[in-house]
Design an enzyme around this catalytic site. Structure first.
Site, PDB file in Angstrom:
ATOM      1  N   LYS A   1       0.813  -1.217   0.000  1.00 44.06           N
ATOM      2  CA  LYS A   1       0.000   0.000   0.000  1.00 44.06           C
ATOM      3  C   LYS A   1       0.847   1.268   0.000  1.00 44.06           C
ATOM      4  O   LYS A   1       0.363   2.344  -0.312  1.00 44.06           O
ATOM      5  CB  LYS A   1      -0.956  -0.005   1.194  1.00 44.06           C
TER       6      LYS A   1
HETATM    7  C1  LIG Z   1      -4.564  -4.380   1.569  1.00 47.53           C
HETATM    8  C2  LIG Z   1      -3.825  -5.673   1.506  1.00 47.53           C
HETATM    9  C3  LIG Z   1      -4.224  -6.710   0.638  1.00 47.53           C
HETATM   10  C4  LIG Z   1      -5.466  -6.632  -0.209  1.00 47.53           C
HETATM   11  O1  LIG Z   1      -5.358  -5.713  -1.265  1.00 47.53           O
HETATM   12  P1  LIG Z   1      -6.676  -5.219  -2.032  1.00 47.53           P
HETATM   13  O2  LIG Z   1      -6.215  -4.204  -3.007  1.00 47.53           O
HETATM   14  O3  LIG Z   1      -7.585  -4.660  -0.985  1.00 47.53           O
HETATM   15  O4  LIG Z   1      -7.276  -6.425  -2.690  1.00 47.53           O
HETATM   16  C5  LIG Z   1      -3.442  -7.843   0.582  1.00 47.53           C
HETATM   17  N1  LIG Z   1      -2.341  -7.986   1.362  1.00 47.53           N
HETATM   18  C6  LIG Z   1      -1.950  -7.017   2.219  1.00 47.53           C
HETATM   19  C7  LIG Z   1      -0.751  -7.256   3.060  1.00 47.53           C
HETATM   20  C8  LIG Z   1      -2.663  -5.826   2.316  1.00 47.53           C
HETATM   21  O5  LIG Z   1      -2.263  -4.879   3.170  1.00 47.53           O
END
Ligand SMILES: *Cc1c(COP(=O)(O)O)cnc(C)c1O
Length: 431
Positions: A107
């Site tokens: 993210k």
């Molecule tokens: C947010 C997150 C996901 C999921 O991603 P999306 O875009 O919501 O599908 C998967 N793994 C981790 C570690 C995350 O922080």
């Protein structure tokens, strides 16, 4: 480039307005009017390009003239200030490591890009914007880190007390400055509910300009295409494009990959790797889309019962289920299988996966077992140290803490403890 609302009741806007608004006034998600195409010569010469030029070329058509090229270049450069390596585990499977950013989860990429775009759009304006988010863990840290010190932006993060990991809590609460962490005496759903109430409060919104920083925001969603292109640059067998397995919760990440593919990036097939929250897995099997309340799992960043970005994926495939199924498969992996996979991947390949990566690995392995001529990679979306208990249970060993985190863990926690009480939140938002 204009963006239209998928609910079709609001007027199209440019990238700047889509970023500032987050969601269209009709509550729809914004979607680009055209999907820009990368030509074959560009795709074929990708190994000759540097990472920043690749990212710039990918994102430029989406930005149009809302950010000057020079500024956009520097935003891209700051977004990609850490490596994104593709690491081979066995003959068929590699791991795309997305956890080398400041908060050790993928993210960071979207949050860094979005914060810098929003900062640019607000510079020189008197308007102050409050970014309001609820987090179950990773979003909060990435958003806090991305927006720290961005002029004109106040960030308010709500997190459930006692329900995020120690590393995640420090990432949220140690920064101070324009970042305010609210520790809510309740669950993630309580946090989410408070945030929803604030966004629905028109009187409040006349006084305080609120926006969100989750993956429905185009400025967070679109830059997630970068690492799919950067993986292609590192992909050795260019005649045999990869199967890509994406640990999915809100489906923003995988939707960015599918968008990249629709714009010309070679991808053999996508796997939506899900935990027990299997709305999409079921939909692909039965054609019935039934949302549910999320159930808690070891891969908790994917505990989503109603994935908000799935409507964008349907839009890319013109709502045609058969076309979608040609490109996308999905597996639901239990907690028991997740733990077993962490153990096996560690023992066989001496590779430490976090619970989300393990879900991605196993889903990919299942698909490749039925397609032995293919190869692929899974996205390792978080560093295992963010989920130390689950990983230690699986391997029998504590997870070593990277040096950058040791410093963080000794920082002081700065948070305000609140009851899940909307009036209190409103008071805080009004400053
Ligand atoms: C947010 C997150 C996901 C999921 O991603 P999306 O875009 O919501 O599908 C998967 N793994 C981790 C570690 C995350 O922080």
């Amino acid at each position: 480039m204009k963006y239209y609302s998928l609910n079709k009741q609001s007027s199209p806007v440019d990238f700047k307005d889509a970023t500032i608004l987050g969601q269209a006034p009709d509550k729809g998600l914004y979607f680009p009017e055209t999907i820009p195409q990368k030509d074959k010569a560009w795709i074929d010469s990708i190994e000759q390009l540097n990472d920043e030029d690749i990212a710039f070329d990918v994102i430029k058509p989406y930005i149009g003239s809302t950010i000057p090229d020079e500024k956009l270049s520097s935003i891209v450069k700051e977004t990609l200030s850490f490596p994104i390596p593709l690491v081979q585990l066995n003959k068929q499977i590699s791991s795309l490591e997305l956890f080398h950013g400041p908060t050790l989860a993928f993210k960071d990429i979207g949050a860094r890009f979005m914060s810098r775009c929003l900062g640019y759009f607000l510079s020189g304006e008197s308007k102050k914007v409050t970014v309001l988010v609820a987090t179950s863990g990773d979003t909060g840290g990435a958003v806090a880190n991305g927006f720290l010190g961005v002029e004109g932006v106040e960030v308010v993060i709500l997190y459930p007390s006692g329900k995020v990991s120690p590393v995640q809590e420090k990432q949220l609460t140690s920064l101070g400055k324009n970042i305010k962490a609210l520790e809510v005496d309740g669950s993630f759903d309580d946090c989410q509910q408070l945030v929803k109430q604030a966004f629905a409060d028109e009187a409040l919104r006349r006084d305080v300009f609120l926006t969100s920083a989750n993956s429905i925001n185009v400025a967070r969603w679109l830059p997630q295409q970068f690492y799919y292109f950067l993986a292609w640059k590192q992909w050795k067998d260019k005649h045999n494009p990869p199967v890509i397995s994406v640990p999915s919760g809100n489906f923003g990440n995988i939707c960015a990959g599918i968008l990249a593919n629709a714009s010309g990036l070679p991808v053999k097939h996508f796997i939506a790797a899900c935990n027990a929250n299997d709305v999409v897995t079921n939909y692909l099997q039965t054609g019935e889309y039934k949302t549910r309340t999320a159930v808690p799992t070891l891969s908790n960043a994917m505990d989503v019962g109603n994935p908000s970005n799935f409507v964008r994926i349907l839009e890319i495939f013109h709502q045609q289920l058969p076309e979608l199924k040609n490109k996308l498969s999905s597996y639901s992996i239990s907690d028991e299988e997740t733990t077993k996979t962490i153990t096996e991947v560690y023992n066989k390949y001496n590779y430490l996966a976090d619970p989300h990566g393990a879900v991605g690995f196993l889903a990919l392995e299942r698909y490749l077992n039925e397609h032995e001529d293919l190869k692929g990679f899974f996205l390792e979306t978080a560093h295992p140290v963010k989920f130390p208990d689950a990983v230690q249970t699986a391997t029998g060993k504590p997870v070593a803490m990277p040096a950058s985190l040791q410093a963080l863990m000794s920082e002081k926690k700065k948070s305000l403890f609140i009851k899940p009480d909307y009036d209190h939140l409103k008071h805080i938002l009004r400053g």
